[in-house]
Motif scaffolding. Sequence first.
Motif: not given
Lengths: 227, 323
Positions: A69-80
């Motif tokens: 996954l790209r970084a922005f996808r990981v953030a969207r999964l819910g990692i802030g």
Amino acid sequence: MLLEVSGIETFYGASQALFGVDLSVAEGEVVALMGRNGMGKTTTIRSICRLNPPRKGRIAFAGRDIAGLRAFRVARLGIGLVPEGRRCFPNLTVRENLVAAARTGQWTLSRIEALFPRLAERRDQFASTLSGGEQQMLAIGRALMTNPRLLILDEATEGLAPVIRRDIWTSIRTLKAEGQSILVVDKTMAELLPVADRCTIIEKGRTAWTGIPAELTDAIRDRLLGV
Amino acid sequence: MTRETLISLAIVLALLAIPLWATAAGETFYITLATRMAILALAAVGLNIALGLGGLVSFGHAAFFGIGGYAAGILASHAFNMEPLPFGLPGTNAMPVIWIVAIVASGLVALAIGAISLRTAGVYFIMITLAFAQMIFYFAISWPAYGGEDGLSIFVRNQFPGVNTLNGLSFFFVCFTLLIASLGLFSLLRASRFGAALQAARQNEQRLATVGIAPYRIRLAAFVISAMVTGLAGALFADLNRFVSPSMLSWHMSGELIVLIILGGVGRLAGPVAGAMLYVAFEYFLGGITERWQLFLGLLLLAVVLFARGGVVGLLAGKARHG
């Protein structure tokens, strides 16, 4: 488990920084990631957020393997992520910094401003004009605006005045009381240990110890955290 | 009201005053000059969305300006000659239809160019946008059906319902209204979440990714919107000159748009308006004195870049917000 990191190995170019880090955070848990300088705490966090994807090992978030996954996808999964060094967007106002990150959920602009009243006062100021402590609050606020399932704080109180540190620890305790899952890196043991449900210590790029704060004996501290 | 808002208002009113004064004084030529300012300002407002907010130095915006121009020219020539377009579609001399075609065509081409160009950054982005624009330029030159190198004339200015566009002042108001609308769009975008993310992407991509926003998509959207506004300006420019030629697509035109923005103030609301007014005034008044007027424009540009990075608006309204 909300976050499960097993055996990750991460490189910066040709040089290996992580040699097998294991780590986990359960839903609603606060986990402290500790270790001396240069042992790989920030690299571990950058690996989880896929800013420096690991070459080996597995990272699962909410039961899903995040490999590829790209970084922005990981953030969207819910990692802030609240990155090291209070990184805001300097040429945006406080409000713009927060709004740019907004995703729907319980955290809204007004709730962030209630958590950090100083941000409400400075709403239309450029982030570059804030004090260090205010920038840190903004960085935390920005991460919360994404309504993360897991909040990662990398050195959230480093280099701040004691008064500001106290404020930030108070907000971290508030977040914990509300059931927010948090992975936190910090050097102030006196504040960190009472908040943490579990600790993971890494040494030379490997997980060296994991346990509850009460089990963290002086011997372990001297061996893994002493300077 | 902030100082910048006041300055912006003053600049826009100054532009409005030119044709009103010219009408009163019977100097109709200045109406054309003001219309040229308004249209170039509109084109530059478009580029300012990509360049000013997104930090995307597009050196190919002439492509969209030219596509808008050709949309007006081609539709009008088919309507004039009563020849159907491919697929049996009729030509038209109705401005609203022409504008929609110009906007859609520019947007689609920008989507294709942007999808490829935005995978690069910095000097590569500048060069790849230039390359695409040059491809379209050479295509227009070698397309005899629509005049090739000689360009295409619009015999009668296109029509707008209820407005006599043949009247210079009326046509100015049409262009001025669209300019104001584009300034409204720019303000809305800048104040929106999209605008904040776009500006954030310019400052730090990685930080933006950690809050779950893909910089690429935000930029692509901005690039397409930017091109649509510039394309609309192109259609008006064709109607102003009643002529379209490949020169609208040339890299000089792309450079001119960038110069306008730098003169006026990058990322500032009224920057493109101030820049266009200054540029056209320079071109006309200095151009009347010497053919080498661009030398003086160059010196002015040098002075702005060295001493007034916020352009005219920055100079008048204080600290540049974007820089």
